[in-house]
Design an enzyme around this catalytic site. Structure first.
Site, PDB file in Angstrom:
ATOM      1  N   THR A 279      -8.178 -16.856  15.995  1.00 12.46           N
ATOM      2  CA  THR A 279      -8.256 -17.519  14.695  1.00 12.46           C
ATOM      3  C   THR A 279      -7.306 -18.712  14.702  1.00 12.46           C
ATOM      4  OG1 THR A 279      -6.428 -16.391  13.559  1.00 12.46           O
ATOM      5  CG2 THR A 279      -8.515 -15.190  13.729  1.00 12.46           C
ATOM      6  N   CYS A 280      -7.229 -19.410  13.561  1.00  5.25           N
ATOM      7  CA  CYS A 280      -6.290 -20.527  13.456  1.00  5.25           C
ATOM      8  C   CYS A 280      -4.845 -20.055  13.579  1.00  5.25           C
ATOM      9  CB  CYS A 280      -6.472 -21.246  12.118  1.00  5.25           C
ATOM     10  SG  CYS A 280      -8.055 -22.085  11.946  1.00  5.25           S
ATOM     11  N   ASN A 281      -4.583 -18.851  13.083  1.00 10.13           N
ATOM     12  CA  ASN A 281      -3.211 -18.344  13.045  1.00 10.13           C
ATOM     13  C   ASN A 281      -2.798 -17.561  14.272  1.00 10.13           C
ATOM     14  OD1 ASN A 281      -2.668 -19.408  10.539  1.00 10.13           O
ATOM     15  ND2 ASN A 281      -3.184 -17.548   9.423  1.00 10.13           N
TER      16      ASN A 281
ATOM     17  N   GLU B  63      -4.776 -13.182   3.102  1.00  9.55           N
ATOM     18  CA  GLU B  63      -5.776 -14.192   3.442  1.00  9.55           C
ATOM     19  C   GLU B  63      -7.172 -13.573   3.521  1.00  9.55           C
ATOM     20  OE1 GLU B  63      -6.995 -17.046   7.212  1.00  9.55           O
ATOM     21  OE2 GLU B  63      -5.253 -15.726   7.324  1.00  9.55           O
TER      22      GLU B  63
ATOM     23  N   GLY C 175     -19.052 -25.757   9.038  1.00  9.70           N
ATOM     24  CA  GLY C 175     -18.952 -24.349   9.392  1.00  9.70           C
ATOM     25  C   GLY C 175     -18.375 -23.564   8.232  1.00  9.70           C
TER      26      GLY C 175
END
Length: 470
Positions: free
Chosen positions: A49-51, A109, A186
């Site tokens: 993921t981004c994190n 989140e 997206g």
């Protein structure tokens, strides 16, 4: 079987390092297939993921973080000290907390539940998860769903999209009538565009292609061809970019061609979409500089942690069930004219068919291919479909697709049909035995489901004894 997790996250590794371990969906699948071939790896799931990028393995693979670096062709020496590696219950606890949103930049989140589920689904499609990781990730997804629905977080639906809106509203002095270009259609791009439009902004979304009925554009947003994105930036108040492109979507050189560039940009992508040098002209926020959006109060944290702990305990119970199976009672039944439905047509299925042919049953095989003679069988040359166990007395799942085998087992249990699932003893209601036949004597040999070589050796010895008694 050991469980280990190695990974980088936003709390230990800056974005510039996490970019080296960013994987697209196709790259995740390719990496899983490569990992499955490495010595000591029995099961694997990759969460990217981004994190965070986290590799979950079962087996005895040495230094899992090195495998992750090699798969991404990343700099091992540069990244080594930023990795977190956890084993056993600590790794399982970590995943539960991740799925609940306790370890995200933004508490609770919303997107992490989808990301954990997608990681599990990709591993199941690639047939790399194995029973232990499948059970662990299913419990983690349940934990995430419960945290989302049972715990009230005052900010509404927390996500990088909502944080993007908060930052832009602050930077622009409000969003009403502001012109904002969103590059990327997206999941993240659509979320950001929809939230900005709902806040009163005039939103333009880039599209590479448009197919009527297939391309989803948030209601109220205008569209811009992706190739015209630079020209479309002229006079915009803000830019948001959220693609999976391996290349920059906007560069400093492109910005310098504009008379009236936007004053602020938010880059939600990892690896980054907007060239860092663009900060020379405009204010730029990336996934890390957006900030946390709050850490939550004590009660919220305690509720989320309690859910993570409860689902971890359910996973522990699953583990105990796997290690404490009581011996299976040897039951000999009359299969004459009974229907046995066998899903699969490979080598394992062929061995099951060869054994069943001795007992006078009707054998129905459902598989696109068949590696044995079809004589005396009912062969449906297609994939398994729900309902295929109609009329079955016994069922056997013996495909090379974990998801299909699991679905067959679930259907059989719902219908009260005894089922043997070739690749997961935990899903079997009966073990398919090694059949040893002599004159007026039949013996069946099974193990706990884990030592097939031992079963084969025992069957050979029993057959010798039966031959001597004839």
């Amino acid at each position: 079987m050991s469980l280990v997790m190695s990974g980088l996250d936003c709390h230990r590794a800056p974005l510039v390092l996490r970019e080296q371990l960013a994987f697209s969906r196709q790259q995740v699948t390719n990496t899983l297939l490569w990992l499955q071939k490495q010595p000591g790896v029995e099961g694997c799931v990759l969460l990217s993921t981004c994190n965070r990028t986290e590799l979950y393995l079962t087996g005895d693979a040495p230094t899992p973080w090195r495998l992750l670096c090699r798969a991404a062709q990343a700099n091992e020496q540069e990244l080594e000290h930023y990795f977190t590696t956890l084993t056993g219950e600590d790794a399982a606890q970590h995943l539960m907390e991740v799925a609940c949103g306790l370890r995200s930049q933004i508490l609770g989140e919303d997107q992490i539940i989808t990301q954990v589920r997608e990681a599990m689904e990709l591993a199941l499609e690639a047939n790399t998860a194995g029973p232990a990781l499948s059970a662990l990730f299913r419990r983690a997804v349940t934990a995430g769903k419960r945290a989302k629905t049972q715990v009230h977080i005052s900010r509404g639906v927390p996500s990088m999209g909502t944080r993007c809106c908060e930052v832009l509203e602050q930077e622009l002095g409000g969003l009403r009538e502001k012109r904002i270009l969103v590059i990327g259609n997206g999941q993240m791009g659509r979320l950001a565009a929809a939230l900005l439009q709902q806040s009163g902004a005039q939103v333009f979304v880039t599209l590479r292609t448009y197919r009527h009925g297939e391309t989803v554009v948030p209601a109220g947003c205008c569209t811009v061809p992706y190739d015209e994105r630079v020209a479309a930036l002229e006079g915009m108040d803000a830019l948001v970019s959220a693609t999976t492109s391996p290349h920059y979507t906007i560069t400093l050189e492109q910005l310098m061609t504009l008379q009236n560039p936007p004053c602020v940009a938010v880059d939600l992508a990892v690896p980054r979409d907007i060239e860092p040098a663009c900060s020379q002209l405009i204010r730029c926020y990336d996934a890390d500089s957006l900030g946390t959006g709050g850490v939550g109060n004590t009660d919220t944290l305690a509720q989320m942690q309690a859910i993570a702990d409860e689902e971890l305990e359910k996973y522990r119970q699953w583990q105990r069930r796997q290690s404490m199976h009581a011996p299976r009672f040897p039951l000999f039944v009359d299969l004459t004219d009974r229907t046995v439905v066998l899903i699969g047509g490979g080598k394992i299925a062929a061995r099951r068919i060869a054994s069943l042919r001795q007992f006078g049953c009707l054998i129905k095989v459902i598989s696109p291919t068949l590696s044995c003679s079809k004589e005396g069988l009912i062969w449906l040359q297609r994939q398994y479909m729900p309902g295929d166990l109609d009329g079955a007395y016994l069922a056997v799942a013996a495909t090379n697709d974990r998801a299909v085998n699991r679905a067959v087992g679930e259907e059989a249990r719902r219908r009260g049909i005894f089922v043997s699932v070739a690749d997961c003893e935990a899903e079997c209601s009966f073990y398919f035995p090694a059949v040893c036949a002599g004159e007026n004597l039949i013996a069946g040999v099974v193990s706990s489901g884990k030592d097939h070589h031992k079963t084969a050796r025992a069957a050979r010895e029993i057959r010798k004894v039966l031959e001597e008694l004839e």
